[in-house]
Design a protein around this motif. Structure first.
Motif: not given
Length: 76
Positions: A37-42, A44-45
């Motif tokens: 999930a953190e990699e997805c957020r990264r 996406a940012s």
């Protein structure tokens, strides 16, 4: 006598091959992996930042929308 699962699967595969298809194996990210999930957020940012710095992107998106749905934003 009932056919085994193996025989049914093989018959199905044979039918698909006869129809001109072939099996393909793909690998996808494991969504259960820690940090996913953190990699997805990264990512996406990163995309959002790239979009924000592209001044022509919104004009392009608006033109694409109009091309698909018309200037009144109604589906054709």
């Amino acid at each position: 006598m009932a056919t085994s699962v193996r025989q049914r699967v093989q018959r199905r595969r044979d039918t698909l091959r006869a129809a001109g298809l072939r099996p393909v194996q793909i690998w996808i990210p494991d969504t259960r992996r820690p940090g996913f999930a953190e990699e997805c957020r990264r990512q996406a940012s990163v995309v959002a930042a790239a979009d924000a710095s592209d001044r022509d992107l919104q004009s392009f998106m608006d033109a694409a929308w109009d091309d698909l749905f018309g200037p009144d934003n109604e589906a054709r």
